[in-house]
Design an enzyme around this catalytic site. Sequence first.
Site, PDB file in Angstrom:
ATOM      1  N   LEU A  27      17.312  -0.779  23.682  1.00 14.05           N
ATOM      2  CA  LEU A  27      18.132   0.046  24.568  1.00 14.05           C
ATOM      3  C   LEU A  27      19.232   0.754  23.785  1.00 14.05           C
ATOM      4  O   LEU A  27      19.529   1.938  24.022  1.00 14.05           O
ATOM      5  CB  LEU A  27      18.737  -0.824  25.669  1.00 14.05           C
ATOM      6  CG  LEU A  27      17.764  -1.404  26.693  1.00 14.05           C
ATOM      7  CD1 LEU A  27      18.498  -2.329  27.654  1.00 14.05           C
ATOM      8  CD2 LEU A  27      17.026  -0.311  27.448  1.00 14.05           C
ATOM      9  N   CYS A  84      17.140 -10.737  26.708  1.00 15.00           N
ATOM     10  CA  CYS A  84      16.232 -10.547  25.568  1.00 15.00           C
ATOM     11  C   CYS A  84      16.913  -9.729  24.478  1.00 15.00           C
ATOM     12  O   CYS A  84      17.163  -8.533  24.672  1.00 15.00           O
ATOM     13  CB  CYS A  84      14.961  -9.844  26.046  1.00 15.00           C
ATOM     14  SG  CYS A  84      13.866  -9.291  24.704  1.00 15.00           S
ATOM     15  N   TYR A 106      15.797  -8.533  21.682  1.00 12.77           N
ATOM     16  CA  TYR A 106      14.959  -7.440  21.192  1.00 12.77           C
ATOM     17  C   TYR A 106      15.063  -6.233  22.137  1.00 12.77           C
ATOM     18  O   TYR A 106      15.127  -5.082  21.694  1.00 12.77           O
ATOM     19  CB  TYR A 106      13.504  -7.893  21.079  1.00 12.77           C
ATOM     20  CG  TYR A 106      13.294  -9.025  20.104  1.00 12.77           C
ATOM     21  CD1 TYR A 106      13.109  -8.774  18.746  1.00 12.77           C
ATOM     22  CD2 TYR A 106      13.289 -10.352  20.532  1.00 12.77           C
ATOM     23  CE1 TYR A 106      12.925  -9.819  17.843  1.00 12.77           C
ATOM     24  CE2 TYR A 106      13.109 -11.394  19.641  1.00 12.77           C
ATOM     25  CZ  TYR A 106      12.929 -11.122  18.299  1.00 12.77           C
ATOM     26  OH  TYR A 106      12.752 -12.156  17.416  1.00 12.77           O
ATOM     27  N   CYS A 107      15.084  -6.516  23.436  1.00 11.03           N
ATOM     28  CA  CYS A 107      15.220  -5.442  24.427  1.00 11.03           C
ATOM     29  C   CYS A 107      16.563  -4.741  24.286  1.00 11.03           C
ATOM     30  O   CYS A 107      16.654  -3.505  24.360  1.00 11.03           O
ATOM     31  CB  CYS A 107      15.081  -6.003  25.835  1.00 11.03           C
ATOM     32  SG  CYS A 107      13.494  -6.807  26.172  1.00 11.03           S
ATOM     33  N   ASN A 108      17.625  -5.523  24.090  1.00 11.61           N
ATOM     34  CA  ASN A 108      18.948  -4.922  23.965  1.00 11.61           C
ATOM     35  C   ASN A 108      19.035  -4.011  22.746  1.00 11.61           C
ATOM     36  O   ASN A 108      19.633  -2.930  22.808  1.00 11.61           O
ATOM     37  CB  ASN A 108      20.016  -6.015  23.897  1.00 11.61           C
ATOM     38  CG  ASN A 108      20.184  -6.732  25.212  1.00 11.61           C
ATOM     39  OD1 ASN A 108      20.045  -6.142  26.277  1.00 11.61           O
ATOM     40  ND2 ASN A 108      20.475  -8.028  25.158  1.00 11.61           N
TER      41      ASN A 108
END
Length: 223
Positions: free
Chosen positions: A95, A88, A90-92
């Site tokens: 993070l 994903c 967006y998740c990266n």
Amino acid sequence: MSLQMKLDAFKADFEAGKPPYNMPPTDIAVMHRATAELIASGAAQRALQAGGKAPAFTLDDADGNRISSVELLKKGPLAITFYRGVWCPYCNMELQALQAVLDDFYAAGASLVAISPQTRANSRKSVRQNKLAFPILSDGENSVAAAFGLRFALPDYLIDLYKKLKNDLPAFNDDPGWTLPMPARYVVAPDGTIVYAEVNPDYTRRPEPRDLLPAIRRANDRA
């Protein structure tokens, strides 16, 4: 540039079908439908909120170390982010933004962990790809996410799209179920009380990492 501005810029290019994604409008419409239905379901409002008690958990980090929320809370407040997986974008980006302010979290006396349903091998990929220095924990079958009220089952039409895109969640997660956590951020005080909760069924929307710092200070006041 804020995290949300970066996310919005990526989303604009992705939904415009620009390379390397080249997403057709019909596929984008399927994603929009799934997000709209998840929002309308009210699942986010049923998840654990500020004022509640955080479930205790023990999960493996990317290297197989057992990480206990109870032990972390003995040291001070605990910030938790639930994310979908290394696949994903967006998740990266989130993070990476958390990593950028990690020293501020530590200076405030807090620990930080990220939780996803992916395998340890994929968590190691998350660590390498995003240059992370905080634990990435593997939550098999989204069990901890479920305890927080975040787990949801993908609708059949979205599973079909993911299969077409070769986004094989059963392989990523070593779990035959097609479930994901709604992206969420929590700050838990040392006594286990949730002092900050942000749950958004729209995975393209994420809070700024620094928004958690006032909650960490409130959590310290409860110690």
